[in-house]
Design an enzyme around this catalytic site. Structure first.
Site, PDB file in Angstrom:
ATOM      1  N   HIS A  96       0.793  -1.236   0.000  1.00 38.33           N
ATOM      2  CA  HIS A  96       0.000   0.000   0.000  1.00 38.33           C
ATOM      3  C   HIS A  96       0.824   1.285   0.000  1.00 38.33           C
ATOM      4  CE1 HIS A  96      -4.507   0.901   0.981  1.00 38.33           C
ATOM      5  NE2 HIS A  96      -4.076   1.539  -0.080  1.00 38.33           N
ATOM      6  N   ASP A 119      -9.988  -0.427   4.014  1.00 41.29           N
ATOM      7  CA  ASP A 119      -8.791  -1.034   4.624  1.00 41.29           C
ATOM      8  C   ASP A 119      -9.121  -1.414   6.063  1.00 41.29           C
ATOM      9  OD1 ASP A 119      -5.339   0.036   4.121  1.00 41.29           O
ATOM     10  OD2 ASP A 119      -6.065  -1.604   5.392  1.00 41.29           O
ATOM     11  N   HIS A 121      -6.820  -1.076   8.111  1.00 42.40           N
ATOM     12  CA  HIS A 121      -5.854  -0.142   8.715  1.00 42.40           C
ATOM     13  C   HIS A 121      -6.020   1.266   8.144  1.00 42.40           C
ATOM     14  CE1 HIS A 121      -4.071  -4.267   8.332  1.00 42.40           C
ATOM     15  NE2 HIS A 121      -3.832  -4.089   9.621  1.00 42.40           N
ATOM     16  N   ASP A 123      -3.320   3.426   7.716  1.00 46.48           N
ATOM     17  CA  ASP A 123      -2.135   3.732   6.886  1.00 46.48           C
ATOM     18  C   ASP A 123      -1.798   5.225   6.929  1.00 46.48           C
ATOM     19  OD1 ASP A 123      -2.781   1.291   4.207  1.00 46.48           O
ATOM     20  OD2 ASP A 123      -2.487   1.083   6.381  1.00 46.48           O
ATOM     21  N   HIS A 136       4.199   1.045   4.130  1.00 44.80           N
ATOM     22  CA  HIS A 136       2.801   0.740   3.728  1.00 44.80           C
ATOM     23  C   HIS A 136       1.810   1.118   4.825  1.00 44.80           C
ATOM     24  CE1 HIS A 136       2.228  -3.655   5.457  1.00 44.80           C
ATOM     25  NE2 HIS A 136       2.866  -2.888   6.301  1.00 44.80           N
ATOM     26  N   ASP A 227      -7.507  -1.829  -0.055  1.00 50.39           N
ATOM     27  CA  ASP A 227      -6.585  -2.811   0.518  1.00 50.39           C
ATOM     28  C   ASP A 227      -7.371  -4.100   0.693  1.00 50.39           C
ATOM     29  OD1 ASP A 227      -4.106  -2.617   3.139  1.00 50.39           O
ATOM     30  OD2 ASP A 227      -5.002  -4.403   2.236  1.00 50.39           O
ATOM     31  N   ASP A 229      -7.009  -6.488   2.471  1.00 58.81           N
ATOM     32  CA  ASP A 229      -7.187  -6.932   3.865  1.00 58.81           C
ATOM     33  C   ASP A 229      -8.377  -6.273   4.555  1.00 58.81           C
ATOM     34  OD1 ASP A 229      -4.318  -5.089   5.221  1.00 58.81           O
ATOM     35  OD2 ASP A 229      -6.412  -4.462   5.131  1.00 58.81           O
ATOM     36  N   GLU A 272      -2.014  -5.245  -1.713  1.00 55.29           N
ATOM     37  CA  GLU A 272      -1.660  -6.147  -0.629  1.00 55.29           C
ATOM     38  C   GLU A 272      -2.068  -7.609  -0.857  1.00 55.29           C
ATOM     39  OE1 GLU A 272       0.408  -5.422   1.849  1.00 55.29           O
ATOM     40  OE2 GLU A 272       0.367  -3.240   2.010  1.00 55.29           O
TER      41      GLU A 272
HETATM   42  N1  LIG Z   1      -0.371   0.280  11.521  1.00 54.15           N
HETATM   43  C1  LIG Z   1       0.519  -0.758  11.089  1.00 54.15           C
HETATM   44  C2  LIG Z   1       1.844  -0.185  10.653  1.00 54.15           C
HETATM   45  O1  LIG Z   1       2.775  -0.960  10.417  1.00 54.15           O
HETATM   46  O2  LIG Z   1       1.935   1.073  10.526  1.00 54.15           O
HETATM   47  C3  LIG Z   1       0.742  -1.735  12.256  1.00 54.15           C
HETATM   48  N2  LIG Z   1      -0.022  -2.922  11.868  1.00 54.15           N
HETATM   49  C4  LIG Z   1       0.407  -4.199  12.398  1.00 54.15           C
HETATM   50  C5  LIG Z   1       0.141  -4.303  13.878  1.00 54.15           C
HETATM   51  C6  LIG Z   1       0.211  -5.758  14.274  1.00 54.15           C
HETATM   52  C7  LIG Z   1      -0.029  -5.925  15.763  1.00 54.15           C
HETATM   53  C8  LIG Z   1      -1.358  -5.299  16.150  1.00 54.15           C
HETATM   54  C9  LIG Z   1      -1.416  -3.855  15.676  1.00 54.15           C
HETATM   55  N3  LIG Z   1      -1.157  -3.768  14.237  1.00 54.15           N
HETATM   56  C10 LIG Z   1       0.078  -3.023  10.409  1.00 54.15           C
HETATM   57  C11 LIG Z   1      -0.188  -1.599  10.008  1.00 54.15           C
HETATM   58  C12 LIG Z   1       0.190  -1.303   8.581  1.00 54.15           C
HETATM   59  C13 LIG Z   1      -0.726  -2.039   7.593  1.00 54.15           C
HETATM   60  C14 LIG Z   1      -0.476  -1.615   6.179  1.00 54.15           C
HETATM   61  B1  LIG Z   1      -1.637  -2.063   5.155  1.00 54.15           B
HETATM   62  O3  LIG Z   1      -1.313  -1.599   3.844  1.00 54.15           O
HETATM   63  O4  LIG Z   1      -1.790  -3.493   5.192  1.00 54.15           O
HETATM   64  O5  LIG Z   1      -2.882  -1.443   5.559  1.00 54.15           O
HETATM   65 MN   LIG Z   2      -4.431  -3.016   5.526  1.00 58.58          MN
HETATM   66 MN   LIG Z   3      -3.418  -0.610   3.512  1.00 56.64          MN
END
Ligand SMILES: N[C@@]1(C(=O)O)CN(C[C@@H]2CCCCN2)C[C@@H]1CCC[B-](O)(O)O
Ligand SMILES: [Mn+2]
Ligand SMILES: [Mn+2]
Length: 305
Positions: A96, A119, A121, A123, A136, A227, A229, A272
């Site tokens: 992403h 999504d 998330h 992001d 991402h 996304d 997911d 994704e």
């Molecule tokens: N906010 C996140 C980041 O890494 O910034 C943290 N998160 C993972 C984390 C795992 C444990 C429980 C809380 N969440 C993934 C997310 C990015 C997703 C990117 B997408 O493109 O898949 O939406």
């Molecule tokens: Mn996501």
């Molecule tokens: Mn995403």
């Protein structure tokens, strides 16, 4: 519909191998043929190159900044070309982080956009709030006018001009938002429909309110950043950050059908899909086929036939 397909096999915005295969897997599942069969004029612009930049050391916590920044600069140019040729742009990911280049290139030609971000998330982490350093999870922070002063200049990101206003964004499907992201969403007053709202209102009302919000001031081209997911992992398991309790297949498709009916869809990202995160061939197929069906819904496929 006149459609331009762009492959963005990006994987340096996150740590898992496999997501770079998304574009060619979605093509191999027959996306272009199916779009043509449903009456679209389709042009394939091929895949954007995204070679690793050497010695791409982290910038603070931010991982692979130079590679991700350079690849998105290329993608921005390609998306701008597709838009100048008057087509609705479909960017196939890839992770992403590609939304940086996709939205930037889109806005560089179309100006003010409405952004619908589907999504699990948000992001929207900045380089200073990110818990993982994975870009991402950060794309929106580089694009939003109101966050410009909060985001340091990352190597190979200096070409990015913020191009989206907080009031022109709607999130749908949120269920895994970091503390820092939640603060940003509330502070900027960004419209969001978490899975709780989807359950409370139903997807039809969510889409009605989404369009009321985006088109309240003025009609504008819509950028749909989808996304995979956002959908429940039972439907789309082959993805890097699955989160239980997601959208049903039917809710996912309803979103794209509704956006299509506005007649204002101008660009869509489908991101994704990661075949290496599917434990069986069936899991990969289920995920890829959902991605294809969601895109077909963007371009007029209706389930009644
Ligand atoms: N906010 C996140 C980041 O890494 O910034 C943290 N998160 C993972 C984390 C795992 C444990 C429980 C809380 N969440 C993934 C997310 C990015 C997703 C990117 B997408 O493109 O898949 O939406
Ligand atoms: Mn996501
Ligand atoms: Mn995403």
């Amino acid at each position: 519909h006149s459609v331009g397909i762009v492959g963005a096999p990006f994987n340096r915005g996150q740590p898992r191998d496999g997501v770079e295969s998304g574009p060619d897997l979605i093509r191999a599942a027959g996306l272009l043929q199916k779009l043509t069969q449903q009456g679209c004029a389709v042009k394939d612009y091929g895949n954007v190159t995204c070679d690793d930049v050497p010695a791409d050391e982290p910038f603070g916590c931010v991982k692979n900044p130079r590679t991700v920044g350079r690849a998105n600069e290329q993608l921005s140019h390609t998306v701008a070309t597709v838009k100048r040729e008057g087509k609705t742009c479909v960017v196939l990911g890839g992770d992403h982080s590609l939304a940086i280049g996709s939205i930037h290139g889109h806005a560089s030609v179309q100006g003010q956009l409405g952004v619908v971000w589907v999504d699990a998330h948000a992001d929207i982490n900045t380089p200073l709030t990110t818990p993982t350093g994975n870009i991402h999870g950060q794309p929106m922070s580089y694009l939003i006018h109101e966050l410009h002063s909060k985001v340091p200049v990352v190597p190979n990101f200096s070409w990015i001009k913020p191009c989206v206003s907080a009031r022109d964004i709607v999130y749908i499907g949120l269920r895994d938002v970091d503390l820092g992201e939640h603060y940003i969403l509330k502070h900027l007053g960004i419209k969001m429909f978490s899975i709780t709202e989807v359950d409370r209102l139903g997807i039809a009302k969510v889409m009605e309110e989404t369009c009321d919000h985006i088109f309240s001031q003025v009609q504008k081209p819509v950028h749909l950043s989808y996304d995979i997911d956002a959908l429940d992992p039972t439907v789309c398991p082959a993805t890097g950050t699955p989160v239980v309790g997601g959208l049903t297949y039917r809710e996912g498709v309803y979103i794209t059908e509704h956006i299509c009916q506005t007649g204002l869809l101008s660009a869509v990202d489908m991101v994704e899909v990661n075949p290496k995160c599917g434990r069986t061939d069936h899991e990969v197929k289920s995920t890829v086929n959902a991605a294809v069906d969601l895109i077909l819904g963007c371009f007029g496929r209706v389930r009644e036939g």
